[in-house]
Design a protein around this motif. Structure first.
Motif, PDB file in Angstrom:
ATOM      1  N   GLY A  22      -3.094 -13.079  10.187  1.00  0.00           N
ATOM      2  CA  GLY A  22      -3.389 -12.416  11.453  1.00  0.00           C
ATOM      3  C   GLY A  22      -4.762 -12.800  11.979  1.00  0.00           C
ATOM      4  N   PRO A  23      -5.098 -12.404  13.221  1.00  0.00           N
ATOM      5  CA  PRO A  23      -6.415 -12.709  13.776  1.00  0.00           C
ATOM      6  C   PRO A  23      -7.509 -11.979  12.998  1.00  0.00           C
ATOM      7  CG  PRO A  23      -5.188 -11.220  15.218  1.00  0.00           C
ATOM      8  CD  PRO A  23      -4.243 -11.651  14.158  1.00  0.00           C
ATOM      9  N   PHE A  24      -8.570 -12.683  12.605  1.00  0.00           N
ATOM     10  CA  PHE A  24      -9.669 -12.155  11.788  1.00  0.00           C
ATOM     11  C   PHE A  24      -9.164 -11.575  10.461  1.00  0.00           C
ATOM     12  CE2 PHE A  24     -10.778 -11.401  16.273  1.00  0.00           C
ATOM     13  CZ  PHE A  24     -11.814 -12.317  16.391  1.00  0.00           C
ATOM     14  N   GLY A  25      -7.996 -11.994  10.020  1.00  0.00           N
ATOM     15  CA  GLY A  25      -7.441 -11.447   8.783  1.00  0.00           C
ATOM     16  C   GLY A  25      -7.043  -9.995   8.891  1.00  0.00           C
ATOM     17  N   LEU A  26      -6.743  -9.572  10.116  1.00  0.00           N
ATOM     18  CA  LEU A  26      -6.503  -8.143  10.326  1.00  0.00           C
ATOM     19  C   LEU A  26      -5.214  -7.645   9.684  1.00  0.00           C
ATOM     20  CD1 LEU A  26      -7.742  -7.321  13.919  1.00  0.00           C
ATOM     21  CD2 LEU A  26      -8.311  -6.138  11.824  1.00  0.00           C
ATOM     22  N   LEU A  27      -4.286  -8.553   9.397  1.00  0.00           N
ATOM     23  CA  LEU A  27      -3.045  -8.105   8.772  1.00  0.00           C
ATOM     24  C   LEU A  27      -3.127  -8.156   7.247  1.00  0.00           C
ATOM     25  CD1 LEU A  27      -0.443  -9.783  11.150  1.00  0.00           C
ATOM     26  CD2 LEU A  27      -1.207  -7.429  11.122  1.00  0.00           C
ATOM     27  N   GLN A  28      -4.313  -8.493   6.732  1.00  0.00           N
ATOM     28  CA  GLN A  28      -4.504  -8.623   5.285  1.00  0.00           C
ATOM     29  C   GLN A  28      -4.115  -7.362   4.514  1.00  0.00           C
ATOM     30  OE1 GLN A  28      -5.646 -11.612   3.935  1.00  0.00           O
ATOM     31  NE2 GLN A  28      -5.076 -10.712   1.972  1.00  0.00           N
ATOM     32  N   PRO A  29      -4.513  -6.151   4.964  1.00  0.00           N
ATOM     33  CA  PRO A  29      -4.116  -4.939   4.219  1.00  0.00           C
ATOM     34  C   PRO A  29      -2.611  -4.806   4.068  1.00  0.00           C
ATOM     35  CG  PRO A  29      -5.797  -4.390   5.812  1.00  0.00           C
ATOM     36  CD  PRO A  29      -5.414  -5.803   6.070  1.00  0.00           C
ATOM     37  N   ILE A  30      -1.866  -5.190   5.116  1.00  0.00           N
ATOM     38  CA  ILE A  30      -0.408  -5.079   5.030  1.00  0.00           C
ATOM     39  C   ILE A  30       0.131  -6.079   4.010  1.00  0.00           C
ATOM     40  CG2 ILE A  30       1.721  -5.341   6.352  1.00  0.00           C
ATOM     41  CD1 ILE A  30      -0.043  -4.518   8.822  1.00  0.00           C
ATOM     42  N   ALA A  31      -0.413  -7.303   4.050  1.00  0.00           N
ATOM     43  CA  ALA A  31      -0.004  -8.306   3.065  1.00  0.00           C
ATOM     44  C   ALA A  31      -0.324  -7.832   1.656  1.00  0.00           C
ATOM     45  CB  ALA A  31      -0.703  -9.629   3.359  1.00  0.00           C
ATOM     46  N   ASP A  32      -1.512  -7.240   1.491  1.00  0.00           N
ATOM     47  CA  ASP A  32      -1.905  -6.725   0.171  1.00  0.00           C
ATOM     48  C   ASP A  32      -0.957  -5.646  -0.294  1.00  0.00           C
ATOM     49  OD1 ASP A  32      -3.995  -8.405  -0.051  1.00  0.00           O
ATOM     50  OD2 ASP A  32      -5.535  -6.957   0.544  1.00  0.00           O
ATOM     51  N   GLY A  33      -0.602  -4.747   0.635  1.00  0.00           N
ATOM     52  CA  GLY A  33       0.303  -3.656   0.286  1.00  0.00           C
ATOM     53  C   GLY A  33       1.641  -4.188  -0.196  1.00  0.00           C
ATOM     54  N   LEU A  34       2.181  -5.161   0.527  1.00  0.00           N
ATOM     55  CA  LEU A  34       3.462  -5.752   0.132  1.00  0.00           C
ATOM     56  C   LEU A  34       3.352  -6.421  -1.234  1.00  0.00           C
ATOM     57  CD1 LEU A  34       4.725  -7.270   3.491  1.00  0.00           C
ATOM     58  CD2 LEU A  34       5.732  -5.395   2.188  1.00  0.00           C
ATOM     59  N   LYS A  35       2.207  -7.079  -1.450  1.00  0.00           N
ATOM     60  CA  LYS A  35       2.003  -7.776  -2.713  1.00  0.00           C
ATOM     61  C   LYS A  35       1.979  -6.771  -3.870  1.00  0.00           C
ATOM     62  CE  LYS A  35      -1.412 -10.798  -4.637  1.00  0.00           C
ATOM     63  NZ  LYS A  35      -2.757 -11.314  -4.410  1.00  0.00           N
ATOM     64  N   PHE A  36       1.283  -5.656  -3.674  1.00  0.00           N
ATOM     65  CA  PHE A  36       1.249  -4.609  -4.697  1.00  0.00           C
ATOM     66  C   PHE A  36       2.662  -4.149  -5.027  1.00  0.00           C
ATOM     67  CE2 PHE A  36      -3.273  -3.382  -3.613  1.00  0.00           C
ATOM     68  CZ  PHE A  36      -3.754  -3.762  -4.844  1.00  0.00           C
TER      69      PHE A  36
END
Lengths: 163, 339
Positions: free
Chosen positions: B52-66
């Motif tokens: 995402g822009p500025f890595g803004l979707l990173q938390p969602i990716a992290d959540g899915l990874k968990f």
């Protein structure tokens, strides 16, 4: 509604208290004791003594029991402590002492008269308790603080062998 | 029963719970992004940029990874306590949001003993760490848990005592009323926030709060260079995520408490149309909490870890006497002012 909550948490408290005695493992006993103390604090809330409830959790469940658990972890006791042989006579001492304690509790409850109104309402209970501590119960309050100070000094003497 | 459920007051309460819980959970997820980004900037790195822009979707990716990671339970672990520990850690952390006033009306319930309630609830949070470390049946987690419990007992004292000065001035334990008590001004233009009346208490509170939440420079429970990851070394997948969530929730709680007690809570300049005026207090509150969290993150990026004996000495021999002296001085002044 209130009655349902009471019976649920009273059952939890009694069950946890029995579990403290039944469990062989010290850690489970300590955790059951924490559960019991927290359930009792809910009963305090039902009596609208929310200050007491919160203090119960802070001091017993939050401070004293943390020390218990800490010591259990530190000592790392074996699963099934086999120390019963040396202390067999405690069983026979325990029953009369337990009955005596039960008698004391019943006698106290029988003669109790509500001297402190902890039910001064949601906002007033802390103030009411504070007021009566510093007026009617000033001497016992100060005596308790002295007792704690003595215990504190005792702990220091134990911890530091050469002062 | 049905009438009670359809009661407008009940529906309002339900709405508040949904708004606050949803807002807090979203904020917690994005705190991880903020922390990674700020630390990266301090260390001259770009931080997360890919998702995402500025890595803004990173938390969602992290959540899915968990969610999709394998959930490992060590063979010799105490299974029941091992599974219970993350829950024990997370529930108290989230429960404290039920009494925090995010605005004049955005508070789930205003308990008369709200402040003590938060201290009671957060003091139970230590069991999550202790049980997690102990039940893993592994050396590093046990070391981490032991350090953490000793540290939290020590710093809880100065944390609680530092607040007493504020209570003596505010004369109430209700969090909403503590905020209201700070709404006048000093000398006509300085807001009468407790930070100006109780600077020592503020200092003690902020330092103890960092130690209480196990963050750098007091993160002895974790201290990755010595203990791998401390008490959650053996944890993986969603259980690890719950521990992380609890840590961030605690960070937000102590920051919100600092805002309420020392920075005037939701107070701030009011302007604009009526609709804006209802939203502004919450905006000010969130901004003030944000300042604290930014400070926490900066601390993690810049300050090295202390030694364990330094931490204990600092807590018992400096912070505790200081907060006690502050209480004596404050109560003297309050008593003189009252008579």
């Amino acid at each position: 509604m209130m009655q349902t909550i009471f019976f649920v948490f009273a059952a939890v408290a009694v069950g946890a208290a029995i579990n403290v005695l039944v469990q062989k493992h010290v850690m489970y006993s300590a955790l059951s004791l924490i559960l019991m103390l927290t359930a009792v604090s809910v009963l305090f809330i039902l009596l609208r003594a929310d200050f007491l409830a919160v203090i119960q959790v802070i001091i017993y469940a939050g401070a004293i029991m943390v020390l218990f658990v800490f010591v259990i972890m530190l000592l790392n006791l074996p699963q099934d402590e086999d120390g019963a042989d040396r202390l067999w006579w405690l069983k026979f001492l325990g029953i009369p002492l337990g009955l005596f304690f039960l008698f004391l509790v019943i006698a106290t409850l029988w003669n109790v008269e509500s001297s402190v109104d902890t039910r001064a309402g949601i906002s007033g209970s802390a103030g009411a308790i504070g007021h009566s501590l510093f007026t009617d119960f000033l001497l016992p309050f100060e005596a308790t603080s002295l007792l704690i100070l003595i215990a504190l000094m005792g702990a220091v003497v134990f911890a530091k062998k050469d002062l | 029963m049905i009438e009670y459920l359809m009661d407008s007051e009940f529906l309002l309460l339900l709405l508040k719970i949904i708004v606050i819980f949803g807002g807090v959970m979203g904020a917690l997820a994005y705190l991880t992004w903020l922390e990674r980004k700020v630390i990266a900037r301090v260390q001259m790195r770009p931080g997360p940029t890919r998702v995402g822009p500025f890595g803004l979707l990173q938390p969602i990716a992290d959540g899915l990874k968990f969610l999709f990671k394998e959930d490992v339970i060590p063979t010799n672990a105490n299974t029941f306590l091992y599974v219970a520990a993350p829950v024990v850690s997370l529930i108290p952390a989230l429960l404290s949001f039920s009494v925090i006033p995010f605005g004049p009306s955005l508070q789930i319930t205003d308990l008369g003993v709200g402040l003590l309630f938060i201290f009671a609830i957060t003091s139970l949070g230590v069991y999550g760490i202790v049980l997690g470390g102990w039940s893993s049946n592994s050396k590093y987690p046990l070391m981490g848990a032991m350090r953490s419990s000793a540290q939290m007992i020590s710093y809880e004292l100065s944390l609680t005592l530092s607040v007493v000065g504020v209570l003596l001035i505010a004369n109430t334990l209700s969090l909403a009323q503590i905020v209201v008590s700070q709404q006048r001004t000093l000398l006509g233009f300085i807001p009468r926030w407790n930070i100006f009346l109780q600077p020592v208490a503020f200092l003690v509170y902020v330092i103890s709060a960092v130690a209480e939440t196990n963050r750098l420079p007091f993160d002895f429970a974790e201290s990755e260079q010595e203990l791998v990851a401390g008490w959650h070394t053996e944890y993986s997948s969603l259980k690890f995520a719950m521990f992380m969530l609890a840590e961030y929730a605690n960070m937000v709680t102590v920051s919100a408490l600092a805002t309420i007690m020392f920075l005037g809570g939701w107070a701030g300049p009011m302007f604009g149309p009526a609709l804006l005026q209802t939203a502004l207090p919450t905006v000010w509150f969130v901004l003030k909490v944000g300042v604290f969290i930014f400070f926490y993150v900066l601390m993690r990026a810049t300050v090295p870890r202390l030694r364990y004996d330094q931490l204990m000495k600092f807590g018992w021999k400096f912070l505790l006497p200081l907060s006690l002296a502050n209480i004596v001085l404050t109560s003297l002044i309050v008593a003189i002012a009252a008579s």
